[in-house]
Motif scaffolding. Structure first.
Motif, PDB file in Angstrom:
ATOM      1  N   VAL A 224     -10.812  -5.844  -4.621  1.00  0.00           N
ATOM      2  CA  VAL A 224      -9.690  -5.025  -4.155  1.00  0.00           C
ATOM      3  C   VAL A 224      -8.568  -4.979  -5.182  1.00  0.00           C
ATOM      4  O   VAL A 224      -8.035  -3.905  -5.492  1.00  0.00           O
TER       5      VAL A 224
ATOM      6  N   THR B 207      -0.400  -8.210  -4.179  1.00  0.00           N
ATOM      7  CA  THR B 207      -1.601  -7.885  -3.408  1.00  0.00           C
ATOM      8  C   THR B 207      -2.577  -9.051  -3.417  1.00  0.00           C
ATOM      9  O   THR B 207      -3.193  -9.379  -2.394  1.00  0.00           O
TER      10      THR B 207
ATOM     11  N   ALA C 284      -6.819  -5.810   7.411  1.00  0.00           N
ATOM     12  CA  ALA C 284      -7.568  -5.361   6.237  1.00  0.00           C
ATOM     13  C   ALA C 284      -8.519  -4.211   6.554  1.00  0.00           C
ATOM     14  O   ALA C 284      -8.545  -3.219   5.814  1.00  0.00           O
TER      15      ALA C 284
ATOM     16  N   TYR D 131      -7.235  -1.174   3.971  1.00  0.00           N
ATOM     17  CA  TYR D 131      -7.833  -0.978   2.649  1.00  0.00           C
ATOM     18  C   TYR D 131      -8.928   0.087   2.612  1.00  0.00           C
ATOM     19  O   TYR D 131      -8.897   0.950   1.724  1.00  0.00           O
TER      20      TYR D 131
ATOM     21  N   LEU E  61      -7.442   3.052   0.365  1.00  0.00           N
ATOM     22  CA  LEU E  61      -7.968   3.066  -0.997  1.00  0.00           C
ATOM     23  C   LEU E  61      -8.913   4.240  -1.229  1.00  0.00           C
ATOM     24  O   LEU E  61      -8.973   4.792  -2.334  1.00  0.00           O
TER      25      LEU E  61
ATOM     26  N   LEU F 223      -3.533 -10.847   0.181  1.00  0.00           N
ATOM     27  CA  LEU F 223      -4.837 -10.351   0.614  1.00  0.00           C
ATOM     28  C   LEU F 223      -5.643 -11.471   1.265  1.00  0.00           C
ATOM     29  O   LEU F 223      -5.787 -12.553   0.702  1.00  0.00           O
TER      30      LEU F 223
ATOM     31  N   LEU G  85       0.826  -1.207   0.000  1.00  0.00           N
ATOM     32  CA  LEU G  85       0.000   0.000   0.000  1.00  0.00           C
ATOM     33  C   LEU G  85       0.860   1.257   0.000  1.00  0.00           C
ATOM     34  O   LEU G  85       0.502   2.265  -0.628  1.00  0.00           O
TER      35      LEU G  85
END
Length: 925
Positions: free
Chosen positions: A911, A899, A247, A251, A255, A903, A176
């Motif tokens: 995602v 990823t 997570a 995320y 994101l 993940l 990330l």
């Protein structure tokens, strides 16, 4: 030794002095092999020579020896030749197996003492105890050593697993961070984000402080609750458990800000709302709670509103920069401060609502991302496609669950009732006969209302299913062995029982229920109950109690299910169909009245949606245009301008656009694309049905991935807005069909369940929603929808806002990621994956390499198709050419592949496509 010799001498001497009765005992035994050395059961006399003293016996004479006067044995010599021959013959036979009597103790050499219970000396006892203790200690040491090795192996395994999981989490954070560096290294993004520098700085400070203080808060609470004086144990207060799932922490907040930063290049108003939503999506455990917090946490709400206060500091600078750079702030003009303050409670409430609808089908990170996406669609929709999506998801979804939510829940409860719980038709007819005294009109109205609305039945929910069942009493006729059954009235059953009835409890003669009701009121019931005969009335009453015959408490049905127990099976089926008709009717009204009116007013500029759709698809057919003009339907059916289709300006957009405008017309192109998609769907389903009996589920599922690639990869650049609209409509159809399947509405629920059952996986079994096909569609469509939000629009008349002057590579990144990358990783990894990643999850290195390779090649292929078609590209291709594009494509593919490998807290079909879109757009591939 001398004592032994003396004893032997005495034995030989006494043997001659034994009387005749004693010698008679030494005669031949009928069972000569049952006793070794011819031991006699009546005394210690033996015919053999004196046995050697057993080491288990004491050197002193025992009481058993002294009781015989010192004469313990006789000599084996005999004057009878017959006996001597017999003894000689017996000696030649094999010795019988020793079978000592109970109580005898054996010596180490296998001999036995002549006494039944010899005493042990202290020294021998000590030796035996030491031997047993030593053997026991060896066993304990072996067990402890084995347990120690097992514990050590388990600790080492846990340590390796913990280190692998921590490395996995570190890789997630690093990936990330790499995505963030890629995005903010873009010059256009840095310039646009510079207008919101105060808000972004506030976001970084707040989120970073909460994450940094969380372990310290845990340590403080640990020390306050369980203080420890041992300094070595204080380090355990600050620890990261191996099951920690980052997570929801990574995320949704990251994101959200990354996507908003990229979209801020064309629309600067999207940054502040998404920063607030990013802070609102932080896990509640990071936020210090105040005592008495109920509903929305006040501290979380306050922290999410901090960027609003800091935005006032940079407001003059932002307005000046927007005017100088010509940025578009239109999306944020209608978002006042009062509305932005309510974003945090809206997000929290929406997450709770979505969780109540989807149950366990979605993970926490997926719920957060879905809620943020829906709020962005609700507040920031400007283009016609986004407004249509808002009308379908928000208008259609909210209206459906407001009008049909209760009926759908009733149908689910009714579908869960097993058939044997419904009433039989005979009991129902008896009730109708009993109610014959009522008026026919009132009876019909009452029955119809009960069939449609089960709330009427809830009044009778406290009454058991067995209330109307008559209990039978058995009476015997005096003249024969047949039995006569007489029913007991319902009023007699409403007696005051005192359960449990004791067998010792005395009742008056003839008092059956304990309330004065006599047996004569019910016929000739025998008063004496016999064992092994028919059960008594009390047993029949207990049969309908709240416990099973074994004493276990019966499982109680919910109140929603109990309200349907009074129905017959035919009535339940009828009610299901009435529910289904009501739901279908409401959905049709919502589409034709609500959604149709909203779309026509706000997305199509006041044009009628049905007529606009007919012109959008068939407006290029000359015959259709002639019929519309002849019938004077131009006010209802919006025909595209002919001059627009023959515009000579389309030549500079490439040969595909020129062919589309001058040869086929845009409307006819849409018909061609629709026919092409329908053909692929038919062929793909035929292939899937052919493979169903040969290949495994995962292989058959990948056929749908390849179908998406064949449909969207070549056609998206031809008409992006039409592809986006088609995906919106298909997503709405998928959601409606899954709603019908999950609520078991006839007649569509069973065929849908039968079709989807062979293709579901473990993620689909987590909850009531089958998410595989929905997430596949969302993964392919999300990058396209995001790209449309970042590109300018064109078009005139009916096509205003439905034409794009430029294209970009990120439009097809979702199709490439989900359709090609994920399929390649699954197929290659399952068949050739020999080297697994060091963390758990089953992902293989070969699968990840296949993912990266296929995605990089597909990106280059899509770029080649983009340049070959001659479409204007945004951003402009770099002068370095294909070498730099190849390097950027490889970087984007590797980041997406890693990823996908690490993940766990989110669906990779959602995602990973967003991550790939961020990399492709940030690197300007």
């Amino acid at each position: 030794m001398p004592k032994n010799l003396d004893s032997s001498t005495k034995l030989n001497t006494n043997a001659r002095a034994v009387p005749g009765e004693a010698l008679r005992l030494l005669s031949r035994s009928p069972h000569p092999y049952h006793r070794e050395s011819l031991q006699l059961p009546d005394g210690p006399i033996s015919t053999t020579s004196p046995a050697a003293p057993s080491p288990l016996r004491s050197r002193q004479n025992t009481d058993d020896e002294d009781s015989f006067g010192g004469q313990s044995s006789y000599s084996k010599d005999s004057d009878s030749g017959t006996e001597a021959d017999d003894e000689h013959f017996l000696k030649g036979l094999p010795a019988p197996r020793a079978r000592p009597h109970k109580g005898l103790r054996g010596a180490p050499d296998g001999s036995y003492s002549s006494t039944p219970s010899p005493l042990l000396s202290p020294s021998i006892l000590n030796d035996g105890v030491r031997t047993i203790a030593w053997q026991r200690k060896r066993e304990i040491d072996a067990i402890q050593a084995e347990n120690g090795r097992e514990l050590q192996d388990a600790a080492e395994k846990f340590g390796r697993k913990r280190r692998a999981e921590l490395a996995r989490r570190a890789i997630e954070v690093l990936l990330l961070a790499i995505v963030g560096v890629i995005i903010f290294s873009n010059n256009d993004v840095r310039l646009a984000v510079g207008l919101s520098r105060y808000e972004i700085s506030c976001h970084i400070v707040v989120a970073g402080s909460l994450v940094a203080l969380y372990p310290l808060r845990l340590a403080y609470y640990h020390m306050r609750e369980k203080p420890s004086r041992d300094p070595s144990k204080r380090d355990s207060y600050i620890s990261i458990p191996a099951y920690f799932e980052p997570a929801p922490l990574l995320y949704p907040p990251a994101l959200t800000v990354f996507v908003a930063s990229l979209l801020s290049v064309s629309n600067s108003g999207v940054v502040l709302p998404n920063i607030i939503l990013s802070l609102a999506s932080l896990p509640p455990s990071l936020i210090p709670t105040l005592d008495g917090d109920q509903g929305i946490p006040v501290a979380h709400w306050f922290l999410s509103c901090l960027p609003l206060f800091t935005s006032e500091l940079g407001k003059p600078f932002s307005n000046t920069a927007i005017e100088q750079q010509g940025l578009n702030p239109s999306a944020a003009q209608h978002l006042n401060r009062e509305l932005l303050v309510l974003l945090c409670p809206l997000h929290q409430t929406l997450c709770v609502t979505l969780h109540s609808l989807t149950k366990t089908s979605l993970l926490t990170a997926e719920l957060q991302l879905l809620s943020i996406t829906l709020i962005n669609i609700l507040l920031l929709s400007v283009s016609p496609q986004a407004i249509i999506l808002k009308a379908l998801l928000w208008g259609g979804g909210v209206a459906t669950f407001v009008t049909c939510g209760k009926v759908l829940s009733w149908n689910v409860s009714l579908a869960r009732v097993p058939k044997w719980r419904f009433r039989s038709a005979a009991n129902r007819s008896k009730r109708l006969e009993q109610a014959s005294g009522r008026s026919s009109t009132g009876l019909l109205a009452y029955s119809w209302l009960k069939r449609v609305f089960p709330i009427i039945d809830k009044i009778r929910a406290d009454e058991s299913d067995d209330d109307d069942r008559t209990l039978k009493s058995v009476t015997a006729k005096p003249s024969g062995s047949t039995f006569e059954v007489s029913s007991i009235s319902r009023d007699a059953m409403k007696s005051k029982w005192d359960p449990p009835l004791s067998l010792m409890e005395q009742r008056p003669e003839g008092d059956l229920f304990g309330n004065g009701t006599a047996l004569r009121d019910f016929g000739d019931i025998p008063t004496v109950q016999r064992r092994y005969t028919l059960p008594s009335l009390g047993h029949q009453l207990n049969r309908f109690g709240k416990k099973t015959p074994s004493g276990r408490r019966k499982r109680s049905a919910s109140s929603g299910m109990q309200s349907f127990f009074s129905l017959t099976e035919k009535q339940a089926t009828l009610r299901k169909w009435l529910y289904a008709i009501y739901v279908y009717f409401c959905i049709i009204l919502i589409i034709l009245i609500g959604i149709r009116g909203y779309v026509g007013q706000y997305a199509l500029g006041g044009k009628e949606p049905v007529g606009w759709a007919l012109g959008y698809l068939f407006g290029g057919l000359p015959r259709f245009r002639l019929e519309v003009v002849t019938a004077n339907l131009e006010r209802w059916i919006c025909l595209p301008e002919w001059s627009t289709m023959r515009d000579s300006e389309s030549c500079h957009r490439g040969w595909v656009e020129h062919l589309r405008y001058t040869t086929f017309t845009p409307a006819n192109t849409r018909l061609i694309l629709g026919t092409y998609w329908l053909t692929i769907i038919i062929v793909g389903l035929a292939v899937v049905f052919q493979l169903s009996a040969v290949y495994e589920v995962d292989t058959r599922r990948k056929v749908f991935h390849f179908m998406m690639v064949a449909m969207l990869l070549p056609a998206t650049y031809v008409d992006p807005t039409f592809a986006a609209l088609a995906l919106m409509l298909v997503l709405t159809v998928f959601l409606l069909l899954d709603l019908f399947r999950a609520t078991q509405l006839p007649p569509l629920s069973k065929p849908l369940a039968s079709f989807l059952t062979p293709y579901v996986d473990g993620r689909d079994l987590r909850g009531p929603v089958v998410i595989s096909h929905i997430f596949l569609l969302v993964g392919c469509a999300t990058p396209l929808w995001l790209s449309l939000g970042a590109l300018p629009r064109a078009g005139r008349g009916c096509a205003a806002g439905w034409e794009l002057p430029t294209r970009e590579l990120g439009m097809v990144s979702g199709v490439i990621c989900v359709g090609l990358g994920d399929a390649a990783a699954s197929l290659i990894g399952r068949r050739y994956g020999c080297h697994k990643w060091f963390w758990s999850g089953g992902k293989s290195v070969e699968g990840s390499l296949a993912f990266a390779t296929v995605v990089a090649l597909a990106l280059l292929l899509a770029r080649a198709w983009l340049l070959l078609g001659g479409w204007p590209v945004t951003p402009t291709p770099h002068a370095a050419g294909w070498t730099l594009s190849l390097a950027k494509a490889v970087i984007a593919a590797v980041v997406a592949s890693l990823t996908e490998a690490v993940l766990t807290g989110g669906n990779d079909n959602v995602v990973v496509p967003v991550v790939l879109w961020l990399c492709v757009k940030g690197l300007r591939v």
